[in-house]
Scaffold this motif. Structure first.
Motif, PDB file in Angstrom:
ATOM      1  N   TRP A  56     -11.154  10.812  -2.723  1.00 51.13           N
ATOM      2  CA  TRP A  56      -9.485  11.034  -2.597  1.00 51.13           C
ATOM      3  C   TRP A  56      -8.813   9.891  -3.185  1.00 51.13           C
ATOM      4  O   TRP A  56      -7.782  10.283  -3.842  1.00 51.13           O
ATOM      5  CB  TRP A  56      -9.221  11.396  -1.166  1.00 51.13           C
ATOM      6  CG  TRP A  56      -9.396  12.826  -0.744  1.00 51.13           C
ATOM      7  CD1 TRP A  56     -10.370  13.049   0.265  1.00 51.13           C
ATOM      8  CD2 TRP A  56      -9.243  13.919  -1.267  1.00 51.13           C
ATOM      9  NE1 TRP A  56     -10.607  14.532   0.449  1.00 51.13           N
ATOM     10  CE2 TRP A  56      -9.832  14.977  -0.552  1.00 51.13           C
ATOM     11  CE3 TRP A  56      -8.288  14.508  -2.280  1.00 51.13           C
ATOM     12  CZ2 TRP A  56      -9.641  16.383  -0.665  1.00 51.13           C
ATOM     13  CZ3 TRP A  56      -8.007  15.742  -2.323  1.00 51.13           C
ATOM     14  CH2 TRP A  56      -8.692  16.883  -1.674  1.00 51.13           C
ATOM     15  N   LEU A  57      -9.344   8.883  -3.142  1.00 45.26           N
ATOM     16  CA  LEU A  57      -8.689   7.707  -3.895  1.00 45.26           C
ATOM     17  C   LEU A  57      -8.583   7.994  -5.229  1.00 45.26           C
ATOM     18  O   LEU A  57      -7.496   7.828  -6.010  1.00 45.26           O
ATOM     19  CB  LEU A  57      -9.249   6.465  -3.450  1.00 45.26           C
ATOM     20  CG  LEU A  57      -8.891   5.098  -4.248  1.00 45.26           C
ATOM     21  CD1 LEU A  57      -7.478   4.898  -3.746  1.00 45.26           C
ATOM     22  CD2 LEU A  57      -9.679   3.797  -4.130  1.00 45.26           C
TER      23      LEU A  57
ATOM     24  N   LEU B 169      -4.381  12.552   3.297  1.00 44.43           N
ATOM     25  CA  LEU B 169      -2.867  12.969   3.742  1.00 44.43           C
ATOM     26  C   LEU B 169      -2.058  11.942   3.240  1.00 44.43           C
ATOM     27  O   LEU B 169      -0.907  11.780   2.602  1.00 44.43           O
ATOM     28  CB  LEU B 169      -2.754  13.355   5.136  1.00 44.43           C
ATOM     29  CG  LEU B 169      -1.109  13.288   5.643  1.00 44.43           C
ATOM     30  CD1 LEU B 169      -0.596  14.610   5.077  1.00 44.43           C
ATOM     31  CD2 LEU B 169      -1.294  13.304   7.230  1.00 44.43           C
ATOM     32  N   TRP B 170      -2.333  10.581   3.707  1.00 44.75           N
ATOM     33  CA  TRP B 170      -1.811   9.343   3.287  1.00 44.75           C
ATOM     34  C   TRP B 170      -1.607   8.772   1.999  1.00 44.75           C
ATOM     35  O   TRP B 170      -0.511   8.231   1.436  1.00 44.75           O
ATOM     36  CB  TRP B 170      -1.573   8.307   4.468  1.00 44.75           C
ATOM     37  CG  TRP B 170      -1.233   8.562   5.683  1.00 44.75           C
ATOM     38  CD1 TRP B 170      -1.961   9.202   6.791  1.00 44.75           C
ATOM     39  CD2 TRP B 170      -0.014   8.783   6.179  1.00 44.75           C
ATOM     40  NE1 TRP B 170      -0.999   9.532   7.996  1.00 44.75           N
ATOM     41  CE2 TRP B 170       0.241   9.017   7.530  1.00 44.75           C
ATOM     42  CE3 TRP B 170       1.358   8.112   5.562  1.00 44.75           C
ATOM     43  CZ2 TRP B 170       1.283   9.296   8.410  1.00 44.75           C
ATOM     44  CZ3 TRP B 170       2.387   8.304   6.573  1.00 44.75           C
ATOM     45  CH2 TRP B 170       2.528   8.633   7.429  1.00 44.75           C
TER      46      TRP B 170
ATOM     47  N   TYR C  71       3.476   0.111   2.725  1.00 45.94           N
ATOM     48  CA  TYR C  71       4.644   0.093   3.568  1.00 45.94           C
ATOM     49  C   TYR C  71       4.353   1.508   4.498  1.00 45.94           C
ATOM     50  O   TYR C  71       4.757   1.612   5.460  1.00 45.94           O
ATOM     51  CB  TYR C  71       5.738   0.149   2.512  1.00 45.94           C
ATOM     52  CG  TYR C  71       6.158  -1.084   2.188  1.00 45.94           C
ATOM     53  CD1 TYR C  71       6.526  -1.972   3.463  1.00 45.94           C
ATOM     54  CD2 TYR C  71       6.397  -1.727   1.161  1.00 45.94           C
ATOM     55  CE1 TYR C  71       7.105  -3.099   3.063  1.00 45.94           C
ATOM     56  CE2 TYR C  71       6.862  -2.880   0.863  1.00 45.94           C
ATOM     57  CZ  TYR C  71       7.277  -3.752   1.808  1.00 45.94           C
ATOM     58  OH  TYR C  71       7.630  -4.905   1.705  1.00 45.94           O
ATOM     59  N   LEU C  72       3.583   2.478   3.813  1.00 51.39           N
ATOM     60  CA  LEU C  72       3.476   3.643   4.455  1.00 51.39           C
ATOM     61  C   LEU C  72       2.851   3.533   5.660  1.00 51.39           C
ATOM     62  O   LEU C  72       2.810   4.208   6.737  1.00 51.39           O
ATOM     63  CB  LEU C  72       2.999   4.758   3.451  1.00 51.39           C
ATOM     64  CG  LEU C  72       4.115   5.464   2.678  1.00 51.39           C
ATOM     65  CD1 LEU C  72       3.473   6.569   1.793  1.00 51.39           C
ATOM     66  CD2 LEU C  72       5.229   6.204   3.447  1.00 51.39           C
TER      67      LEU C  72
ATOM     68  N   LYS D 150       2.143   5.656  13.826  1.00 51.53           N
ATOM     69  CA  LYS D 150       1.313   6.859  13.844  1.00 51.53           C
ATOM     70  C   LYS D 150       0.747   6.803  12.483  1.00 51.53           C
ATOM     71  O   LYS D 150      -0.006   8.153  12.410  1.00 51.53           O
ATOM     72  CB  LYS D 150       1.927   8.032  14.378  1.00 51.53           C
ATOM     73  CG  LYS D 150       2.346   7.925  15.955  1.00 51.53           C
ATOM     74  CD  LYS D 150       1.164   8.365  16.676  1.00 51.53           C
ATOM     75  CE  LYS D 150       1.414   8.403  18.201  1.00 51.53           C
ATOM     76  NZ  LYS D 150       0.276   8.207  19.039  1.00 51.53           N
ATOM     77  N   SER D 151       0.998   6.102  11.514  1.00 54.04           N
ATOM     78  CA  SER D 151       0.440   6.355  10.205  1.00 54.04           C
ATOM     79  C   SER D 151      -1.123   6.125  10.145  1.00 54.04           C
ATOM     80  O   SER D 151      -1.497   5.214  10.839  1.00 54.04           O
ATOM     81  CB  SER D 151       1.503   5.970   9.087  1.00 54.04           C
ATOM     82  OG  SER D 151       1.281   4.288   9.099  1.00 54.04           O
TER      83      SER D 151
END
Lengths: 221, 248, 74
Positions: A74-75, B38-39, B107-108, B113-114
């Motif tokens: 995914w990266l 997702l992130w 930063y995210l 919860k991230s």
């Protein structure tokens, strides 16, 4: 503190052991569902077992090798998309905006330079006009001065002439007065002499008296 | 202490780094959408939102968002130009990609919860290896065997040169390790410390201190995020410079 | 006993972070004193400052990593 950490570690281990069978079960169910694909089932079971092992042994999720493939895949997808977007869309656009602005700024600066030059020219013209006006004024002043000087000179000359005329007249008058005074003095002297001569019983010889009086007066004068 | 432990004080500082599937909890294959996916996707979207949609106006007088985008562009552009020189600007998009990804992921990851993708050694390892392999290949392609001059320090006395060569070689191969571990370690350390403080906040009499600690560490993390992104990028630039101009 | 060794080792590894702290402080302090002497040259050296700090800090991170590995991964 020590016991506390131990407790934490043991609870972590417990949750992991709970999770591992669940994973294995799920994998088994998946394998059963697909049935025919035996190779896949074996692979899935292996992966599940591996995941369970890793989760049990490694407390550090970062070292869980079973997730590496997923993350790396995914990266790489993310980076590829990002690189494409940046190099094709975002960076050229921002570069264009910045160079546009640079162009606008240099254009404005050049315009400003031009305006500055114009202002300088205007200033020079103004200075020239000022200098001209100054010289003109100087000229006018000089002319005026000269005029006044000539006027003054004529006036002075006139006054001088008048003064000298008057002085001459006065001198003449003084001379006349002096002349008349001497004439008066002579006539008085002659008369007095004649009277004196007569009083002494002499005969007044006019010519002799005149000569005597003149001689006396000459000597006196 | 024991009683407090019984009341539910539990340390799980590493739990936040677990990679989980987004849907259900089956095994993780290489294509499974996970929280990492997702992130990373959110990172991508955030970058596109800033750099593409933020500059949609193409205004000469920039809006706030556009000026942030321009600031990022200018910062990385200047960094590449200063460190590698004019001929390094060809690789500017690559460096910019790395910088934006790391910065936004950092930063995210600070959101509660991230999941911080840059705390994963797999992720930073791939980033560092990309740089390492890319720089090495580039060095050999651009300079041929002359690139090996990087390890042969001509300014040193002849007797010392082999020793220095060994040291240089080792330091060259340690580069990707330190490059990746530095980023992952920094992010992980910050998040783990915040989690430890958060666990302490469960004890009533120590909670105010713990909350203050969280605030302090969080502030530090905000700084560390940009510094680590900056450091990762500038080291990339330095390695790039070594590849382009290997003379010592 | 084994666990005790782990925890002791983790704690000892954390001493390494003190070294990193000293190193980072040294870098920043020397940069500051240099910058105060010659402020005009300071701006051009910020990149070097950050690189130096990163190198110094990396070693502290390594020791932190060793501590984490001892705690969780052994």
């Amino acid at each position: 503190m020590f016991s506390l950490l131990q407790q934490a570690a043991s609870t972590a281990a417990e949750t992991d052991t709970h999770a591992a069978p669940a994973n294995a079960e799920a994998a088994a169910a998946a394998a059963a569902g697909q049935g025919a694909d035996a190779a896949h089932a074996v692979e899935a079971a292996g992966a599940a077992a591996h995941a369970g092992e890793a989760a049990q042994s490694a407390g550090m999720p970062q070292l869980d090798v079973s997730t590496f493939g997923n993350q790396i895949f995914w990266l790489l997808v993310t980076l590829a998309v990002l690189y494409w977007v940046l190099s094709k869309v975002a960076l050229p656009r921002i570069g264009a905006i910045i160079s546009d602005r640079q162009g606008a700024i240099t254009g404005d600066l050049m315009q400003a330079e031009e305006f500055k030059k114009k202002a300088k020219d205007a200033e020079a013209a103004y200075g020239k006009a000022l200098a001209d006006a100054r010289t003109e004024a100087g000229k006018i002043i000089a002319a005026q001065k000269a005029e006044i000087q000539t006027e003054l000179n004529t006036a002075i000359d006139k006054a001088d002439a008048e003064i000298s005329a008057r002085a001459g007249e006065s001198e003449k008058r003084i001379a006349a007065i002096r002349d008349s005074a001497t004439a008066d003095a002579r006539s008085v002297a002659r008369e007095v002499t004649a009277e004196l001569v007569r009083a002494f019983g002499g005969k007044a010889d006019e010519a002799a008296i005149d000569a005597a009086v003149d001689a006396r007066l000459k000597g006196a004068a | 202490m024991a009683t407090e432990a019984d009341t539910g004080l539990a340390f799980h500082p590493m739990e936040q780094f677990v990679v989980k599937p987004l849907f259900g909890d089956g095994p993780i294959y290489w294509y499974t959408p996970t929280n990492a996916t997702l992130w990373m996707g959110l990172t991508l979207l955030a970058i596109i939102a800033l750099l593409v949609f933020g500059t949609r106006g193409r205004a000469i007088i920039p809006s706030r968002v556009q000026s942030i985008a321009e600031m990022l562009y200018g910062m990385v552009h200047k960094m590449v130009e200063d460190v590698t020189g004019k001929d390094g600007l060809k690789y500017f998009p690559f460096v910019m990609t790395l910088f934006c990804f790391i910065l936004f992921a950092n930063y995210l990851g600070l959101l509660p919860k991230s999941f911080s993708t840059t705390s994963q050694i797999a992720v930073t390892g791939v980033l560092a290896l990309m740089v390492f392999v890319g720089v090495t290949v580039l060095g050999f392609v651009k300079n041929g065997t002359h690139f090996l001059g990087l390890f042969w320090v001509n300014s040193a006395p002849l007797a010392l040169r082999p020793v220095l060569a060994v040291i240089e070689l080792i330091s060259y191969f340690v580069r990707p390790v330190s490059h990746s571990i530095r980023l992952a370690g920094n992010v992980m350390a910050g998040h783990a410390v915040i989690k430890v403080f958060a666990a302490f906040a469960a004890i009533a009499w120590i909670a105010p201190l713990a909350v203050l600690g969280i605030v302090g560490v969080y502030a530090l993390e905000v700084m560390v995020c940009i510094i680590q992104a900056y450091v990762f990028t500038i080291l990339t630039c330095v390695y790039l410079k070594d590849a382009l101009h290997p003379s010592h | 006993m084994e666990q005790m060794g782990q925890y002791l080792g983790a704690g000892l590894a954390c001493i390494g972070m003190a070294g990193a702290a000293i190193g980072v402080g040294n870098v920043a302090g020397n940069y500051l004193s240099g910058a105060l002497r010659n402020p005009s040259a300071a701006a051009s050296q910020t990149a070097t400052l950050f690189i130096g700090m990163a190198f110094a800090e990396a070693l502290g991170i390594f020791s932190f990593l060793v501590a984490l590995l001892l705690l969780f991964a052994v």
